[in-house]
Design a protein around this motif. Structure first.
Motif, PDB file in Angstrom:
ATOM      1  N   LEU A  32      36.690 112.828 -20.623  1.00  0.00           N
ATOM      2  CA  LEU A  32      36.086 112.377 -18.946  1.00  0.00           C
ATOM      3  C   LEU A  32      36.938 112.401 -18.159  1.00  0.00           C
ATOM      4  N   THR A  33      38.020 111.647 -17.373  1.00  0.00           N
ATOM      5  CA  THR A  33      39.230 112.041 -16.824  1.00  0.00           C
ATOM      6  C   THR A  33      39.205 112.127 -15.480  1.00  0.00           C
ATOM      7  N   LYS A  34      40.007 113.398 -16.929  1.00  0.00           N
ATOM      8  CA  LYS A  34      40.599 114.521 -16.406  1.00  0.00           C
ATOM      9  C   LYS A  34      39.288 115.656 -16.074  1.00  0.00           C
ATOM     10  N   ASN A  35      38.384 115.307 -16.126  1.00  0.00           N
ATOM     11  CA  ASN A  35      37.176 116.627 -16.256  1.00  0.00           C
ATOM     12  C   ASN A  35      36.151 115.638 -15.032  1.00  0.00           C
ATOM     13  N   GLY A  36      37.197 114.329 -13.434  1.00  0.00           N
ATOM     14  CA  GLY A  36      36.433 114.632 -12.596  1.00  0.00           C
ATOM     15  C   GLY A  36      35.922 113.233 -12.327  1.00  0.00           C
ATOM     16  N   PHE A  37      36.052 112.258 -14.002  1.00  0.00           N
ATOM     17  CA  PHE A  37      35.347 110.952 -13.830  1.00  0.00           C
ATOM     18  C   PHE A  37      35.313 110.003 -13.918  1.00  0.00           C
ATOM     19  N   ASN A  38      35.559 108.819 -13.421  1.00  0.00           N
ATOM     20  CA  ASN A  38      35.608 107.575 -12.826  1.00  0.00           C
ATOM     21  C   ASN A  38      34.956 106.447 -13.958  1.00  0.00           C
ATOM     22  N   VAL A  39      36.007 106.324 -15.102  1.00  0.00           N
ATOM     23  CA  VAL A  39      35.449 105.325 -16.278  1.00  0.00           C
ATOM     24  C   VAL A  39      35.110 104.712 -16.396  1.00  0.00           C
ATOM     25  N   LYS A  40      34.508 103.555 -16.270  1.00  0.00           N
ATOM     26  CA  LYS A  40      34.537 102.228 -16.622  1.00  0.00           C
ATOM     27  C   LYS A  40      34.286 101.629 -18.187  1.00  0.00           C
ATOM     28  N   LEU A  41      35.096 101.089 -18.504  1.00  0.00           N
ATOM     29  CA  LEU A  41      34.957 100.567 -20.266  1.00  0.00           C
ATOM     30  C   LEU A  41      34.185  99.080 -20.414  1.00  0.00           C
ATOM     31  N   ASN A  42      33.579  98.929 -21.088  1.00  0.00           N
ATOM     32  CA  ASN A  42      32.535  97.907 -21.732  1.00  0.00           C
ATOM     33  C   ASN A  42      32.623  97.778 -23.094  1.00  0.00           C
ATOM     34  N   LEU A  43      33.494  96.879 -23.233  1.00  0.00           N
ATOM     35  CA  LEU A  43      33.830  97.282 -24.940  1.00  0.00           C
ATOM     36  C   LEU A  43      33.724  96.088 -25.552  1.00  0.00           C
ATOM     37  N   GLN A  44      32.902  95.144 -26.680  1.00  0.00           N
ATOM     38  CA  GLN A  44      32.011  94.589 -26.950  1.00  0.00           C
ATOM     39  C   GLN A  44      32.930  94.435 -28.387  1.00  0.00           C
ATOM     40  N   PRO A  45      33.017  92.964 -28.892  1.00  0.00           N
ATOM     41  CA  PRO A  45      34.080  92.753 -29.809  1.00  0.00           C
ATOM     42  C   PRO A  45      33.351  92.634 -31.408  1.00  0.00           C
ATOM     43  N   ASP A  46      31.892  92.908 -31.337  1.00  0.00           N
ATOM     44  CA  ASP A  46      31.046  93.505 -32.826  1.00  0.00           C
ATOM     45  C   ASP A  46      29.414  93.775 -32.491  1.00  0.00           C
ATOM     46  N   TYR A  47      29.575  94.431 -33.066  1.00  0.00           N
ATOM     47  CA  TYR A  47      27.807  95.133 -33.172  1.00  0.00           C
ATOM     48  C   TYR A  47      27.341  94.912 -32.133  1.00  0.00           C
ATOM     49  N   GLY A  48      27.072  93.107 -32.768  1.00  0.00           N
ATOM     50  CA  GLY A  48      25.745  92.251 -32.246  1.00  0.00           C
ATOM     51  C   GLY A  48      26.294  92.275 -30.313  1.00  0.00           C
ATOM     52  N   SER A  49      27.315  91.772 -30.384  1.00  0.00           N
ATOM     53  CA  SER A  49      27.253  91.995 -29.105  1.00  0.00           C
ATOM     54  C   SER A  49      26.969  93.319 -28.214  1.00  0.00           C
ATOM     55  N   PHE A  50      26.978  94.067 -29.058  1.00  0.00           N
ATOM     56  CA  PHE A  50      27.478  95.905 -28.337  1.00  0.00           C
ATOM     57  C   PHE A  50      25.981  96.308 -28.404  1.00  0.00           C
ATOM     58  N   LYS A  51      25.288  95.354 -28.811  1.00  0.00           N
ATOM     59  CA  LYS A  51      23.508  95.712 -29.183  1.00  0.00           C
ATOM     60  C   LYS A  51      22.369  95.259 -28.429  1.00  0.00           C
ATOM     61  N   SER A  52      24.236  94.279 -27.911  1.00  0.00           N
ATOM     62  CA  SER A  52      23.085  93.436 -26.605  1.00  0.00           C
ATOM     63  C   SER A  52      22.985  93.733 -25.388  1.00  0.00           C
ATOM     64  N   GLN A  53      23.972  94.619 -25.567  1.00  0.00           N
ATOM     65  CA  GLN A  53      24.387  95.264 -24.216  1.00  0.00           C
ATOM     66  C   GLN A  53      23.695  96.113 -23.556  1.00  0.00           C
ATOM     67  N   GLN A  54      23.123  96.959 -25.410  1.00  0.00           N
ATOM     68  CA  GLN A  54      23.073  98.251 -25.460  1.00  0.00           C
ATOM     69  C   GLN A  54      21.088  98.076 -24.601  1.00  0.00           C
ATOM     70  N   ASP A  55      20.982  97.295 -25.229  1.00  0.00           N
ATOM     71  CA  ASP A  55      19.172  96.731 -25.282  1.00  0.00           C
ATOM     72  C   ASP A  55      19.323  95.994 -23.248  1.00  0.00           C
ATOM     73  N   ALA A  56      20.463  95.783 -23.240  1.00  0.00           N
ATOM     74  CA  ALA A  56      20.603  95.124 -21.315  1.00  0.00           C
ATOM     75  C   ALA A  56      20.445  96.307 -20.487  1.00  0.00           C
ATOM     76  N   GLY A  57      20.558  98.341 -21.197  1.00  0.00           N
ATOM     77  CA  GLY A  57      21.009  98.888 -20.503  1.00  0.00           C
ATOM     78  C   GLY A  57      22.201  99.069 -19.787  1.00  0.00           C
ATOM     79  N   ASN A  58      22.985  97.684 -19.734  1.00  0.00           N
ATOM     80  CA  ASN A  58      24.885  97.627 -19.589  1.00  0.00           C
ATOM     81  C   ASN A  58      25.404  98.457 -19.451  1.00  0.00           C
TER      82      ASN A  58
END
Length: 620
Positions: free
Chosen positions: A80-106
């Motif tokens: 993505l970076t080499k194609n013109g995007f500025n990538v912000k990473l939202n990394l979560q430690p486990d599936y539960g945290s990932f799903k919470s962020q996804q449900d919140a639309g983040n």
């Protein structure tokens, strides 16, 4: 070590480019015939700034993923970076945290995966992309119509429909960006376990009852030591979970009306049915039930026979609640069973003689095929069933419309048969007023967690039952009343599932003898397994697809701009991904790809990326 797909802007780009790992990592060089010149990047607190190969200011994009997906994250970020995007990473430690962020639309794009564990293409799309689906964030009437059309077609006819669906889902609207199909794998300590007893199935979860020690005397004395990554169990009520924490567990705790063979054929083997038959018209389905399975419960650390037979009333109850979204709070599998119309016990033997089977002959003839005793009587009371004497229970399922794929869904863990009596005894709450702070539903993991002030209320119809768990492991014991004396009676008496989230740690545990089988070995570790003389690696192409899911909410630019989504889509270079995984991944066009060859292919195209980014900028 993290392998990266970045180029420095000072590097002269020829036909082949050297890839350089930045930000303090050792460099790795890899050839890529398809890679376009990349941007120079600098990482600061999870963000990547870029001098893009496209013109204009880099476009911000937020990528949500788990830390365990680091390799994929690095590749996607750099593409993505080499194609013109500025990538912000939202990394979560486990599936539960990932799903919470996804449900919140983040997020703008979420690194997602889906495995079709039923072997049919409808499962690969219905929950994910149909309006109101269990996991769907889409609301597209054209997508809905194509999903429903394909569901009612034969395999000969539905290829064209799934091709059209894939076109609209991926290439016309870019609701997802496909990455790859994974191999399914497991590694076995062949010095301890009999490798021939450890099945590897394309779709269904690992069947525990078949596994045996090389020294069969140990089956009764030693626990089988295996592992899974997730320690928090969604629910031990089969209709309330559909994820990696419970799929294998619930598959082995609850019997189903049918099963899938290792190559995704429908079978009665190891199921509650001795036979099944489809009536003319593909709307009526008949199942003749076994009489040699009782529910097990837990007393202390042991499984005991409850004396309650698994029968037609339990089947009817289980499937009626499976299809009813409001039967339990947070029902996560209802859309899989929405084509179930009615489920009933057949009372009139003559009706089996008058109903015609799609395969030819009568339903009765089809159900009697291979039975030791033909049907002499249908009994309403499950305690009166006596197969040896010709006394059976037969269940008839009628779909809302012709729907042959219903059988695949009946092989899913969510169609596991629960005890009507026990679930009704436990679930006394009002579903509409369910209070998570005080109501304890059937299957709540708190009832099996060490130290919790609750009794284990599980009733298992399958080969094993969970006795207790903690953060370290979960312990299971054999159901003493599961097809005793047959080839389907479980071999090993007890199973210890160790929770090991890290792949390297799981592999180390296998090599040291801490566990005896490792299900889901990463492709990057295949060579390690193959180099260990005491281990055996099993692999086959899976039904699992990894993809990027776009946030379609209106408060996110990717939710309102198909051009922006398509710019991300055509930034994805699957050749680079396959190269990183040493050819142990397979190209995908959608979640349907492992099941239906549509002929569609995603090809990275930097020119299209520029075109779509320009269109997006012009529309702002």
């Amino acid at each position: 070590m993290r392998q990266s797909y970045k180029f420095t802007k000072t590097l002269t780009v020829l036909l082949l480019s050297l890839l350089l790992v930045l930000a303090g990592c050792s460099s790795v060089t890899t050839k890529s015939d398809t890679a376009a010149p990349a941007a120079t990047t600098t990482e600061t607190e999870g963000e990547t700034t870029a001098e893009p190969t496209t013109t204009g200011t880099p476009v911000d994009i937020e990528l949500l993923a788990m830390t365990s997906q680091e390799s994929d994250v690095n590749i996607i970020r750099d593409q993505l970076t080499k194609n013109g995007f500025n990538v912000k990473l939202n990394l979560q430690p486990d599936y539960g945290s990932f799903k919470s962020q996804q449900d919140a639309g983040n997020y703008d794009i979420a690194l997602s995966s889906w495995t079709t564990v039923t072997g049919n293409p409808d499962y690969a799309v219905r929950s994910l992309f149909k309006t109101g689906g269990d996991y769907s964030i889409l609301a597209d009437s054209e997508i809905d119509s194509l999903i429903d059309k394909a569901a009612m077609e034969s395999p000969e006819d539905y290829v064209a429909t799934y091709k059209e669906l894939e076109q609209k889902l991926v290439f016309d609207n870019a609701y997802i960006a496909p990455l790859y199909i994974s191999l399914k794998s497991q590694a076995i300590n062949k010095e301890i376990l009999n490798p021939e007893s450890v099945r590897l199935s394309k779709s269904r979860a690992l069947a525990w009852e078949d596994i045996s020690f090389n020294d069969t005397a140990k089956n009764a004395t030693d626990p089988l030591l295996i592992t899974q990554a997730m320690s928090t169990l969604t629910s031990l009520d089969p209709i309330k979970g559909n994820d990696g924490s419970i799929n294998t567990i619930n598959t082995n705790m609850y019997v189903r009306l049918i099963n899938l063979t290792d190559d995704d054929k429908i079978t009665s083997d190891g199921s509650l049915s001795r036979n099944f038959s489809i009536a003319d018209g593909n709307s009526d389905y008949y199942f003749i039930l076994r009489d040699d399975i009782n529910f097990a419960k837990v007393e202390g650390d042991k499984a005991v026979d409850t004396g309650e037979r698994v029968g037609a009333d339990d089947v009817i109850f289980s499937l009626d609640r499976a299809k009813n979204k409001d039967s339990v709070p947070d029902h996560r599998t209802y859309s899989l069973h929405e084509h179930i119309g009615t489920v009933e016990a057949v009372k009139d033997l003559a009706s089996l003689d008058s109903a015609q089977a799609a395969s030819g002959g009568t339903i009765r003839e089809a159900l009697e095929a291979g039975l030791e005793a033909p049907i002499s009587e249908l009994v309403e009371d499950k305690t009166q069933a006596d197969n040896a004497a010709g006394k059976y229970q037969v269940v008839k399922l009628t779909t809302t419309e012709p729907f042959p794929q219903v059988l695949n869904y009946l092989g899913h863990q969510s169609a596991g048969i629960v005890s009507k009596k026990q679930v009704e005894n436990i679930n006394t709450y009002d579903v509409a007023k369910f209070d998570v702070t005080k109501d304890i539903p059937y299957g709540d993991q708190n009832t099996v967690t060490e130290g919790a002030a609750y009794d284990n209320t599980l009733y298992a119809s399958g080969p094993y039952i969970l006795t207790k768990k903690n953060d370290y492991d979960a312990k299971f014991v054999k159901n003493p009343a599961y097809m005793p004396g047959t080839e389907n009676e479980p071999n090993i008496s007890s199973i210890d599932v160790r929770f090991i989230a890290d792949a390297d740690s799981a592999l180390a545990a296998l090599r040291s003898g801490e566990i005896y089988s490792y299900y889901g070995v990463p492709e990057t570790k295949f060579s390690v397994v193959e180099g260990d003389s005491k281990l055996q690696l099993q692999t086959l192409e899976s039904n699992g697809v990894t993809y990027l899911l776009f946030n379609t909410a209106e408060n996110r630019p990717v939710g309102t701009s198909a051009d922006l989504r398509k710019a991300v889509l055509y930034s994805i270079n699957q050749d680079e991904i396959l190269q990183f995984y040493e050819g142990n991944k397979i190209k995908a066009a959608s979640t349907v790809s492992p099941l239906v060859d549509t002929g569609n292919v995603l090809t990275a195209d930097p020119a299209k990326v520029k075109e779509f980014l320009a269109a997006y900028e012009a529309s702002k």
